[in-house]
Design an enzyme around this catalytic site. Structure first.
Site, PDB file in Angstrom:
ATOM      1  CG  MET A  30      20.373  52.930  41.337  1.00 60.57           C
ATOM      2  SD  MET A  30      20.626  53.622  42.977  1.00 60.57           S
ATOM      3  CE  MET A  30      18.999  54.256  43.321  1.00 60.57           C
ATOM      4  CG  HIS A  37      14.376  52.085  34.746  1.00 56.75           C
ATOM      5  ND1 HIS A  37      13.501  51.716  35.740  1.00 56.75           N
ATOM      6  CD2 HIS A  37      15.328  52.838  35.344  1.00 56.75           C
ATOM      7  CE1 HIS A  37      13.905  52.219  36.899  1.00 56.75           C
ATOM      8  NE2 HIS A  37      15.013  52.908  36.691  1.00 56.75           N
ATOM      9  CE  LYS A 149      11.282  60.519  39.417  1.00 56.62           C
ATOM     10  NZ  LYS A 149      12.160  59.737  40.252  1.00 56.62           N
ATOM     11  CG  ASP A 150      16.329  61.017  38.659  1.00 58.67           C
ATOM     12  OD1 ASP A 150      16.012  61.110  39.850  1.00 58.67           O
ATOM     13  OD2 ASP A 150      15.937  60.080  37.936  1.00 58.67           O
ATOM     14  CB  VAL A 176       8.020  57.329  31.335  1.00 57.84           C
ATOM     15  CG1 VAL A 176       6.822  56.423  31.132  1.00 57.84           C
ATOM     16  CG2 VAL A 176       8.908  57.331  30.100  1.00 57.84           C
ATOM     17  CB  SER A 185       9.773  56.914  41.100  1.00 60.47           C
ATOM     18  OG  SER A 185      10.672  56.622  42.151  1.00 60.47           O
ATOM     19  CB  SER A 186      12.584  52.200  41.752  1.00 68.11           C
ATOM     20  OG  SER A 186      13.145  52.116  40.462  1.00 68.11           O
ATOM     21  NE  ARG A 187      14.203  56.201  47.098  1.00 69.97           N
ATOM     22  CZ  ARG A 187      15.306  56.627  46.502  1.00 69.97           C
ATOM     23  NH1 ARG A 187      15.219  57.382  45.419  1.00 69.97           N
ATOM     24  NH2 ARG A 187      16.509  56.322  46.976  1.00 69.97           N
TER      25      ARG A 187
HETATM   26  P1  AMP Z   1      17.252  54.849  38.825  1.00 69.52           P
HETATM   27  O1  AMP Z   1      17.118  53.375  38.613  1.00 69.52           O
HETATM   28  O2  AMP Z   1      16.126  55.448  39.612  1.00 69.52           O
HETATM   29  O3  AMP Z   1      18.613  55.240  39.308  1.00 69.52           O
HETATM   30  O4  AMP Z   1      17.105  55.496  37.385  1.00 69.52           O
HETATM   31  C1  AMP Z   1      17.918  55.080  36.314  1.00 69.52           C
HETATM   32  C2  AMP Z   1      17.686  56.008  35.156  1.00 69.52           C
HETATM   33  O5  AMP Z   1      16.319  55.982  34.768  1.00 69.52           O
HETATM   34  C3  AMP Z   1      18.019  57.469  35.489  1.00 69.52           C
HETATM   35  O6  AMP Z   1      18.638  58.077  34.364  1.00 69.52           O
HETATM   36  C4  AMP Z   1      16.660  58.054  35.737  1.00 69.52           C
HETATM   37  O7  AMP Z   1      16.587  59.450  35.504  1.00 69.52           O
HETATM   38  C5  AMP Z   1      15.822  57.297  34.721  1.00 69.52           C
HETATM   39  N1  AMP Z   1      14.404  57.340  35.096  1.00 69.52           N
HETATM   40  C6  AMP Z   1      13.863  57.030  36.299  1.00 69.52           C
HETATM   41  N2  AMP Z   1      12.538  57.251  36.293  1.00 69.52           N
HETATM   42  C7  AMP Z   1      12.230  57.713  35.047  1.00 69.52           C
HETATM   43  C8  AMP Z   1      11.014  58.128  34.417  1.00 69.52           C
HETATM   44  N3  AMP Z   1       9.855  58.114  35.055  1.00 69.52           N
HETATM   45  N4  AMP Z   1      11.080  58.542  33.131  1.00 69.52           N
HETATM   46  C9  AMP Z   1      12.262  58.559  32.471  1.00 69.52           C
HETATM   47  N5  AMP Z   1      13.443  58.182  33.009  1.00 69.52           N
HETATM   48  C10 AMP Z   1      13.424  57.767  34.282  1.00 69.52           C
END
Ligand code: AMP
Length: 281
Positions: A30, A37, A149-150, A176, A185-187
């Site tokens: 996202m 990522h 993480k998810d 990570v 996390s993006s948040r």
């Molecule tokens: P998102 O942009 O938050 O939807 O995440 C996109 C992908 O990146 C998803 O598969 C998440 O699980 C992965 N992701 C997000 N944060 C991390 C992290 N800290 N370490 C590894 N993968 C991550």
């Protein structure tokens, strides 16, 4: 690195790549990208694949009172990081391209979504499963990379891909973390400096529970209450859950006898943060 917004342009490029014998590795995101990522992009590169990254803030996975409209968007920063990490293509579709007028089909999982984040985010995993199914159909990758993480999202996607016979290998990648243990996390960028410091309690609670299990603790109720105590000692926060579940079914455990998942969701200063640690027995 190509930057593509139109579905038909994406199809044309990927058809040509596949015809030339290239294997495609896919990283759905996202945006508001960070080192977590990038680790997924690197995993796809290590596998020798052409790396396609999608950046799409998917409206159907946000509830009405969630942060869809204010979710961080940083197209330029994201493109820079993807280029540096060696991605070959970024796909940035507009919402109307992914959900044109008249689209009504949703992917629904009747299990795996009734625990952990599911009850707190009604409809969330149907939105995730729907967009990931659509993206997998568009990109048709050999492998798709997701973060552990998810963990519940990863379980949902593995199940959906198996149930719908989608021909792709799903690869889970380790979480990570920041140097102090907070899962990236993006948040995290919503957090004030004070809340950012407090947020280290999440991994601290998980790590303490993992250490207790390593030392012989098997009582899930005790592990839950000890995790809650660590979280509550950090300052004001709202605990959505501090759970010990079966790693495969995601159902709550009473005793730890096989592989388990320790998982936490909290709100700190209004920001929802999740993390987990898996325990192999
Ligand atoms: P998102 O942009 O938050 O939807 O995440 C996109 C992908 O990146 C998803 O598969 C998440 O699980 C992965 N992701 C997000 N944060 C991390 C992290 N800290 N370490 C590894 N993968 C991550």
């Amino acid at each position: 690195m190509l930057l593509i917004r139109k579905l038909r342009d994406l199809r044309a490029v990927l058809d040509a790549w596949r015809a030339s014998g290239a294997a495609i590795g896919f990283v759905p995101t996202m945006g508001a990208l960070h080192a977590g990522h990038m680790s997924l992009i690197e995993a796809a590169r290590r596998a020798g694949q052409r790396v396609v990254v999608s950046i799409f803030v998917n409206p159907t996975q946000f509830g009405p009172n969630e942060d869809f409209s204010r979710y961080p968007r940083d197209e330029e920063g994201d493109a820079r990081q993807c280029r540096a990490a060696g991605a070959d293509l970024i796909f940035l579709p507009p919402v109307e391209a992914m959900y044109p007028p008249g689209s009504v089909t949703r992917v629904h999982l009747s299990k795996l979504t009734d625990t952990l984040c599911g009850p707190f985010r009604p409809g969330h995993f149907d939105g995730v499963a729907t967009i990931v199914a659509k993206l997998l159909n568009l990109v048709q990758p050999a492998a798709a990379y997701f973060g552990e993480k998810d963990a519940q999202q990863l379980a949902v996607i593995r199940r959906m891909v198996a149930d719908l016979d989608i021909p792709v290998r799903i690869v889970g990648c380790p979480t990570v973390r920041e140097p102090d243990g907070l899962a990236m996390s993006s948040r995290n960028r919503y957090l004030s400096p004070e809340h950012r410091r407090q947020a280290t309690c999440i991994f601290a609670a998980l790590r303490q529970a993992a250490a207790a299990i390593a030392a012989g603790q098997r009582d899930a109720a005790k592990l839950r209450s000890d995790m809650r105590a660590v979280l509550e000692a950090s300052g004001p926060l709202q605990i959505e859950y501090a759970e010990v579940v079966d790693a495969a079914t995601l159902q709550p455990l009473e005793q730890i006898s096989s592989s388990a998942l320790l998982a936490i969701a909290v709100r700190i200063g209004g920001t929802r943060l999740i993390d987990n640690v898996s325990i192999a027995m």
